[in-house]
Design an enzyme around this catalytic site. Structure first.
Site, short mmCIF file in Angstrom:
data_model
loop_
_atom_site.label_atom_id
_atom_site.label_comp_id
_atom_site.label_asym_id
_atom_site.label_seq_id
_atom_site.Cartn_x
_atom_site.Cartn_y
_atom_site.Cartn_z
N GLU A 43 -14.00 20.25 15.25
CA GLU A 43 -13.50 20.14 13.88
C GLU A 43 -12.19 19.39 13.74
OE1 GLU A 43 -11.79 24.17 15.38
OE2 GLU A 43 -13.62 22.99 15.65
N ASN A 44 -11.86 18.48 14.66
CA ASN A 44 -10.61 17.74 14.59
C ASN A 44 -10.29 17.33 13.15
OD1 ASN A 44 -10.81 17.45 17.60
ND2 ASN A 44 -12.47 16.10 17.00
N HIS A 69 -14.16 24.55 8.80
CA HIS A 69 -12.98 24.71 9.64
C HIS A 69 -11.75 24.03 9.04
CE1 HIS A 69 -13.63 27.01 13.19
NE2 HIS A 69 -14.61 26.27 13.68
N GLU A 108 -18.31 22.85 10.84
CA GLU A 108 -17.14 22.04 11.20
C GLU A 108 -16.33 21.66 9.96
OE1 GLU A 108 -16.51 22.15 14.23
OE2 GLU A 108 -18.50 22.77 14.88
N GLU A 128 -13.18 31.10 14.55
CA GLU A 128 -14.60 30.92 14.80
C GLU A 128 -15.45 32.01 14.14
OE1 GLU A 128 -15.70 28.29 15.69
OE2 GLU A 128 -14.11 27.31 16.81
N GLU A 137 -9.99 20.68 22.44
CA GLU A 137 -10.04 22.14 22.44
C GLU A 137 -10.77 22.61 23.69
OE1 GLU A 137 -11.52 25.96 19.74
OE2 GLU A 137 -11.76 23.94 18.93
#
Length: 881
Positions: free
Chosen positions: A269-270, A306, A303, A325, A126
């Site tokens: 936050e993958n 998310h 995270e 966000e 990102e």
């Protein structure tokens, strides 16, 4: 000087992607001298896009080895490739594209895409990092299912991780091995993650509300194995809270966290594989302060949250960044409030907003929560997008109430699961669920700038009425000279002579027993008047309770009224706010005054009462005892004189500490604790109050305070007390004790990078010890590393952002120091370089003796040949007339 201007991207030019990707199959061959990436994309034309467009994929610094279309290798004549793009003019409506690229993670100092950190491969994609890995339509509205195979040397990289579920692994020739991961949920490329390294695995489990067992895994370097427990506990708290408050259950069978030392951001936050900056996830009582523990709990929750507000429902384009966000920050602030002191959490959030975000709103980089243009998206990971975006969501929550807001979030997740959407889609879900018209409210996403509310009041003794008239205005910002009135929830209360909250009757016919003691007034026009009935005497207004909107409030409170609110306001936030306003007024009144002019005794009386008050939340008392920061006082000034502000604040603090010396010693001693370290709210509050008292005593070089600080430092059983004692000694004039403590601290913790970063920051941010010469010496220290963003932030960032009296030296040396290092960093890590420009951007806010030097430093940056677009955008906007 750069001869070509970076391209500006506009929201109004958004077009749907011409091609979609249904499935992405990746194979990584990892070596010491580079990595070979095989990608196979199952693609099709987007039926919503214009027909006949060529295929154009994004790239960044890529070396292309081969291209194949539907299994047939293409010759050089069939495509056009550069390190930044791949174009194929003729492709069928549906096809498979196979591309092989060669990249060099070991040389990737930008820390974007795939890079190596402390011998470990990891990714940060990102916002636009995936294009550094392979050619791809690298935009958030292209969502695909990913299958990833990773191959590497087994002895060097025994752990191979990617998104989703672990579906296959095995051994290969030459001591290599492989692992295959499959993510069943479509995601944009910015959520892709890969990690390969020699890591220790810590495991835990979580049982969801539906009875599913989730495997929790945390991967760290062996030296950090004992610092994982707090993050795992925080994760489980967040998972349970999200189920109970938002009805969101985790969807995969595995949730993984990896700690990385070299990372530009706090965390990422993958999907299913969160990658964290080590400083934001590793903690033990010996190495992390109370503040760090709370910060880690909040970031882990952020995270994790998310997973729904960002992953399952993502943003259509980067202009919509606050969609994920702002909403997720709001969710993590709710969580943190529930885990600790809601009042103190609100104070922390509002302090950051009023000091730093308001400054951003008033500067050359001001932009709406949903920006309408950018040159480099990395520059828009800002307090406006995150913190102000959170406040916008909070205002919707205030206007709708908890039940309707929950209905709106449920509808949002249900309606848009698996989609890339916009802030308008979020607001529309709230409207549809509640029946409220939020058309005007959308201006919060569209208009930059901090609204200013001017409040006038009038009391009619004969009628027993009290009238509040509120005027709103929004200042001009770059590109937006004219503003419309915004929809503002304005929470108010009235306090009577005896310190009691009064019923707020907006009608003479309203029953006093039915009237609330707080009302949220909705402001929608330039001016509103509200009349309250049934009052026996003139009340003291408590305005913007709970900081119900991110606005400035102008009202002519007297110092006596502020003291009254400090003691009686039932709203804890406004008690703190009254203390800050009173202290600010006293400090500002002493600027440029002779030294024999004394501090207003009312401030002394107020602080003495606070120190003796055992009934009030002690965490709130600790906050109220802290004087406004120099940064906050600068923001309140029309034209700031930094040295005058610093000296006036120091003068007030010195006089208060001398007068309150015995009270401070008594406060310190009664808040000393024995027994094991506990991370409970009352223990955190006690330590905060004790260490605030200690800092005040050391400020005036009190001998008993010195002995207490040395004893605390030497006998501390936790990092909160040890670091607080060290900071107090560093900020004192006890040079021998200061240096001895610094040497001992470093000798004890030099093998721990996160603790060494604290050691750096305590010195670089010290107005007493952190001279420019000392900061320059820290840059030569054996533990400093220009390749590590945390080290840069802990020295250069702490100096420029916190040590304002030295940074704003009148000879301009602080500005030249910062510009020199930004120029060097621009060559290696332009993201970090661009963020360091921020302290220079508001040069117009300061008196000429400062602004000329700040502007000159910006011009030095501007004149660098081939300046990165990251730094170029910030510098040129800052200098623009």
């Amino acid at each position: 000087m750069r001869t070509s201007q970076p391209q500006t991207i506009y929201l109004k030019d958004y077009e749907v992607p011409p091609f979609l990707v249904d499935h992405t199959d990746l194979r990584f061959e990892l070596f010491e001298d580079g990595a070979r990436v095989h990608s196979t994309l199952s693609m099709r034309r987007n039926p919503e896009s214009a027909a006949g467009q060529p295929l154009e994929l994004d790239g960044d610094s890529l070396e292309l080895e081969s291209v194949a279309l539907d299994g047939q290798a293409l010759s050089d004549r069939d495509y056009e490739a550069t390190p930044a793009s791949l174009r194929i003019d003729s492709v069928p409506d549906q096809f498979s594209l196979s591309v092989v690229t060669w990249i060099r993670p070991q040389d990737n100092t930008r820390l974007e895409g795939l890079y190596k950190s402390s011998g470990m491969f990891c990714t940060q994609c990102e916002a636009e990092g995936f294009r550094c890995i392979t050619y791809y339509p690298d935009r958030p509205d292209v969502m695909a299912r990913f299958r990833t195979r990773i191959e590497a040397d087994q002895s060097r990289y025994p752990v191979l991780l990617s998104n989703g579920n672990d579906v296959e692994r095995g051994e290969l020739d030459d001591g290599r091995h492989y692992a295959v991961w499959e993510d069943p949920f479509p995601k944009p490329s910015y959520l892709f993650a890969l990690v390969a390294g020699d890591l220790v695995e810590k495991r835990d489990q979580f049982t969801t509300v539906s009875g599913r067992e989730i495997d929790l895994r945390m991967y760290v370097e062996p030296r950090n194995a004992e610092k994982c427990d707090h993050a795992l506990v925080s994760l489980k708290k967040a998972m349970r809270w999200d189920e109970e408050v938002y009805g969101r259950e985790y969807d995969l069978d595995i949730f993984m966290i990896v700690a990385v030392d070299d990372f530009n951001m706090g965390a990422m936050e993958n999907k299913g594989l969160n990658i964290f900056n080590s400083s934001c996830v590793l903690a033990s009582p010996d190495t992390a302060t109370d503040m760090a523990f709370q910060r880690i709990e909040s970031i882990v929750a952020h995270e994790y949250f998310h997973n729904w507000s960002g992953n399952r429902v993502t943003c259509r384009d980067w202009f919509q960044l606050s969609l994920k966000e702002g909403f997720t920050v709001f969710r993590d602030t709710q969580f943190s409030s529930d885990m600790g002191s809601p009042t103190v959490k609100r104070i922390e959030d509002a302090s950051l907003l009023r000091t730093a975000q308001f400054a951003e709103d008033g500067g050359p980089m001001a932009h709406p929560v949903r920006p309408d243009s950018y040159m480099e998206i990395s520059n828009f990971y800002t307090l406006t997008v995150y913190e102000k975006g959170c406040e916008v969501v909070r205002m919707i929550h205030t206007l709708l109430g908890p039940e309707q807001f929950r209905a709106g979030s449920d509808l949002y997740f249900e309606r848009h699961d698996g989609q890339a959407v916009t802030t308008d889609d979020f607001v529309r879900a709230m409207e549809d669920a509640s029946g409220r018209d939020l058309s005007q409210f959308r201006l919060w996403y569209e208009q930059a700038g901090t609204p200013r509310l001017t409040v006038e009041d009038e009391y009619d003794d004969a009628q027993g009425t009290y009238r509040l008239t509120i005027h709103q205005s929004v200042p001009a910002t770059p590109g937006q000279p004219e503003k419309q009135p915004q929809h503002i929830p304005f929470a108010v209360g009235l306090i009577g002579e005896q310190g009691k909250a009064l019923p707020l009757r907006l009608s003479a016919d309203e029953d006093e027993n039915d009237a609330p003691t707080q009302r949220v007034l909705e402001l929608t026009g330039d001016s509103h008047t509200f009349t309250f009935h049934g009052l026996q005497a003139r009340p003291v207004p408590s305005l913007l309770q709970g900081f119900s909107a991110p606005v400035r409030v102008d009202y002519p409170w007297t110092r006596d009224q502020l003291m009254f609110l400090m003691s009686h306001d039932p709203d804890g936030f406004n008690r703190w706010d009254a203390s800050q306003r009173l202290a600010s007024d006293v400090i500002e009144s002493l600027m440029h005054q002779p030294k024999d002019v004394r501090t207003d005794r009312r401030l002394l009386t107020a602080y003495r009462h606070l120190l003796a008050d055992r009934s009030l939340d002690q965490a709130l008392v600790a906050r109220m005892l802290q004087l406004p920061t120099v940064a906050a006082l600068i923001e309140q000034s029309e034209t700031a004189d930094v040295q005058a502000i610093h000296e006036a604040r120091r003068r007030v603090l010195t006089e208060l500490a001398v007068e309150l010396r015995d009270d401070l010693v008594a406060c310190y001693r009664r808040n000393q604790e024995s027994g094991e370290y506990r991370l409970e709210p009352e223990d955190i509050a006690r330590r905060a109050l004790k260490n605030t008292a200690l800092a005040w005593l050391l400020h005036v070089n009190d001998e008993e305070g010195r002995m207490l600080a040395v004893k605390q430092f030497e006998g501390a059983t936790n990092m909160t007390d040890r670091a607080s004692a060290l900071r107090a000694l560093v900020n004192s004039d006890f040079e021998g004790d200061r240096q001895q403590a610094l040497d001992r601290f470093y000798g004890q913790f030099k093998e721990d990078p996160q603790v060494v970063e604290q050691w750096f920051a305590i010195q670089a941010s010290s107005p007493n010890a952190g001279s420019l010469a000392h900061v320059e010496a820290l840059l030569e220290h054996e533990a400093f590393d220009w390749k590590n963003p945390n080290k840069i932030r802990s020295v250069v960032g702490a100096f420029a952002g916190q040590n304002l009296s030295h940074f704003h030296a009148k000879d301009g040396s602080g500005y030249r120091f910062l510009a020199k290092h930004i120029l060097a960093l621009d060559e290696t890590n332009p993201q970090i370089a661009a963020r360091l420009v921020s302290p220079l951007t508001r040069w117009r806010k300061f008196k000429n003796v400062y602004s000329e030097g700040m502007k000159s430093a910006l011009e030095t940056l501007r004149d660098k040949p081939d300046l990165s677009k990251d730094v170029y955008e910030v510098v040129h906007k800052s200098l623009k007339d």
